[in-house]
Design an enzyme around this catalytic site. Sequence first.
Site, PDB file in Angstrom:
ATOM      1  N   GLU A  84       0.872  -1.183   0.000  1.00  0.00           N
ATOM      2  CA  GLU A  84       0.000   0.000   0.000  1.00  0.00           C
ATOM      3  C   GLU A  84       0.903   1.225   0.000  1.00  0.00           C
ATOM      4  OE1 GLU A  84      -3.356   0.192   0.287  1.00  0.00           O
ATOM      5  OE2 GLU A  84      -3.964  -1.849   0.716  1.00  0.00           O
ATOM      6  N   GLU A 114       9.804  -2.847  19.113  1.00  0.00           N
ATOM      7  CA  GLU A 114       8.678  -3.342  19.906  1.00  0.00           C
ATOM      8  C   GLU A 114       7.923  -4.337  19.031  1.00  0.00           C
ATOM      9  OE1 GLU A 114       8.426  -2.742  22.974  1.00  0.00           O
ATOM     10  OE2 GLU A 114       9.944  -1.168  23.067  1.00  0.00           O
ATOM     11  N   GLY A 119       5.802  -3.445  15.555  1.00  0.00           N
ATOM     12  CA  GLY A 119       5.164  -4.282  14.552  1.00  0.00           C
ATOM     13  C   GLY A 119       5.579  -5.726  14.643  1.00  0.00           C
ATOM     14  N   VAL A 163       9.507  -8.923  10.268  1.00  0.00           N
ATOM     15  CA  VAL A 163       9.932  -7.972   9.250  1.00  0.00           C
ATOM     16  C   VAL A 163      11.041  -7.043   9.721  1.00  0.00           C
ATOM     17  CG1 VAL A 163       7.665  -7.983   8.149  1.00  0.00           C
ATOM     18  CG2 VAL A 163       8.182  -6.278   9.881  1.00  0.00           C
ATOM     19  N   GLY A 164      11.355  -7.062  10.963  1.00  0.00           N
ATOM     20  CA  GLY A 164      12.278  -6.089  11.511  1.00  0.00           C
ATOM     21  C   GLY A 164      13.711  -6.237  11.100  1.00  0.00           C
TER      22      GLY A 164
END
Length: 858
Positions: A138, A559, A537, A541-542
């Site tokens: 997005e 976090e 999140g 993916v971090g």
Amino acid sequence: MSREQLVVDRTRRAFRTGRSKPLEFRIQQLKRLRSFLKERQKEINEALRRDLGKSELSTELYEVLVLEAELKLAISRLAEWAAPRPVEKNLLSLTAEVYVKPEPLGVGFDHIFYTGSTTVGKLVMGAAAQHLTPVTLELGGKSPCYIDSNCDIATACRRITWGKFINSGQTCIAPDYILCESSIQTRVLAEIKKCIQVFYQGDPKNSSDYGRIINQRQFNRLLGLMEGSVVALGGDVDESQFYIGPTVLKDVKGDSRVMMEEIFGPLLPIVTVSGLEEAIQFINDREKPLVLYVFSNDQKRIQRVMSETSSGALLANDCMVHFIDNALPFGGRTGTGRVLPEFYWTAVQVTMERQVFQRTREAFLSGRTRPLEFRLQQLHALQKMITEKETEISTALKQDINRSQYDTPLLELIGIENEIKLAIEKLSDWAAPRSVEKNLLTISDEVYVQPEPLGVVLIIGAWNYPWSLTLQPLVGAIAAGNAAVVKPSELSECSSLLLRALLPRYVDKDLYPVVTGGVSETQELLRLRFDHVFYTGSSRVGKLVMEAAAHHLTPVTLELGGKSPCYIDKNSDVRIACRRVTWGKFVNCGQTCIAPDYILCEPCIQGQVVECIRQTLLEFYGADPKCSPDYGRIINQRHFNRILSLMEGYTPVIGGQSDSSQCYIAPTVLKDVPPHSRLMQEEIFGPVLPIVTVSDMDDAISFINEREKPLALYIFCSDKKAIKQMIEETTSGGVTVNDVMMHYTLSSLPFGGVGQSGMGCYHGKHTFDRLSHHRACLIRSLNMERMNLARYPPQDRRRARRARMALRSPLIDTSKRTLIWAVVATILGVCLLIALLVILLIAAGLNCTCWYWRGFYN
């Protein structure tokens, strides 16, 4: 297996035995290290002489003695350092035991730390990346494409058609719309039609080269954008496949709906303009685009567009190929296109995100964030925004995740307001210099730690609590005197757009800008040199983004999430335990990072647990949770499908119903779930609650320790010894006993994970400290130089003895509180001494008969 890997594995196995946890063991090891320094000092001296040419005295003074002082301090203070630290409570926890417990992290290699966006799927450092979960792209920005009437229209349309419809138009730098003169619009349409025929063999739906829309929400959004426009080409759709054919809209007006937001799909509007001047004006009247495409054979006209417009990048006579050049901001990966020498192209080096960053950096460097008065003003303004716009925020969250208007204040807004109030009340204390202990060498000096702003902070929020998880870090950033670029999650689209609209109205728009968009915008931000990156999140993916931050040595706060276990002891009040677990699990439709992920209990109470949860769900949401205003929805189709796939192969004992059209999944409970099932391998992050049976508490502890360290651990038990055992023998970001998630409500407790569940902590003063640089300050005088002679060369035994005595001296607490107590104690001591003297003098001047009979003189 390499030698290094063998060492790491052996160390990890040794740590997992638990023998490093007792303080006695740690003190023993520290004493052995001190003995090593004493016994091997000659070998150390010799080694340093050979390595660095150090003298024996220099080695002793500048290495051995310093290490000995550290060891001595650690041995003497370890019990104090490792002790639980009580913290302030609120009304909800007034009767509870609340403290912070320092515990070992483990072996360094057990921890993978990374930062990033909730929507970053495949990004940054692919070579170092682990397996990635596909993400919805997005992205943001309407990239215009101007076609000059004097250019090669056929070639221009071929490149535009490729750039626009590749990936079904879901590309961040795809041309969003065409600007051209009305005299060539028919020609442009004809050429695009030819290109579509050639590219997709006349049937895009069955072409392997043409994609589909990512989910139902995006599909419906794109259909809505087409309403009211004239379809010149394409327009065919198939909802069952999320298919929208390559579509071109003609004679589109600048104020139409399709021109109000980024399309991010296979729709290509054509807007007619009178010429280049009107095209430039049209572009400048809108948000600065990510990319600007110009097709023209006139170099002067291209230069004019470059000089009179602003965009992230400018590309002439082609589309998207600047992405493949590693020297450009969108570089770092290879592409399939190549630049043809007969066509001129360039790119503006400053992207939209870079412009925002530079403006924020300039505002920070002006120094206006340093005064406490300015920070308090901004905090009051932020508080005012939350108070005045509560209705709009609740409406946005209702549209994003169907959250009840009553839940929004409880779950998000009150927490933000409490953080702001605490920061306003305590800011002067937090920002004040912090006195520290001294030694004999610094007893007359001014020694303190001064919290200072880090600089420009990047805050990347999450979609599940888009206001709390974005604005709470911002509160700390403002309080610490930083500037901050705020990047809300694009998945919570309504909240993201509302935050972008509201925040600049209340706080300084140059110091605290909001950047919306998706993967490409986040990637571009992470290329910039921020002073700190704060990310909330998914833990999957971090790592990619942390790799990006590592290029600038940017510190990060992660976090993240994880599988938070909930152990229910058979001797606890199962009914109350299940009531609290049910609330924590299914609030926000299970999309909470610290929600109980699964239940551990003995087989003998599994049936009772299921029945208690069933009764509680009936009480909370009625017979049909789908109709309850208090029950939410899954954020999008991708997460809906993911959660359903996790349930495959199980027969729910409670719930299990779903509705794809609403992204609805009923509160679901699964029992007798195997420990190694897919459901137990990843964070559920949805309204599905597995129950895993264990034989006893020891088995539960082993089960937890065999997995990644969770963000939270929940224990329901009435036996204090058993509770203490579980806390001591497990590791997690936080622990709540006999309740769930309530530790998050206390600003005095640090909130954060460990290992895979996160890095760093925040809330209240912890956020302020995390986003501050703690500068060590030592202010000395040029007087009393004789005190320093011991450290100067030439060294001799006498001087070394003086230095040794000073370095080995204990630390002296000279803080204000200690000084007050010392003064009070001195005054009391003097008063007692005076009183005693007065009594003795009076007694000496009186008739002492009575004293004699009492044996006073005996």
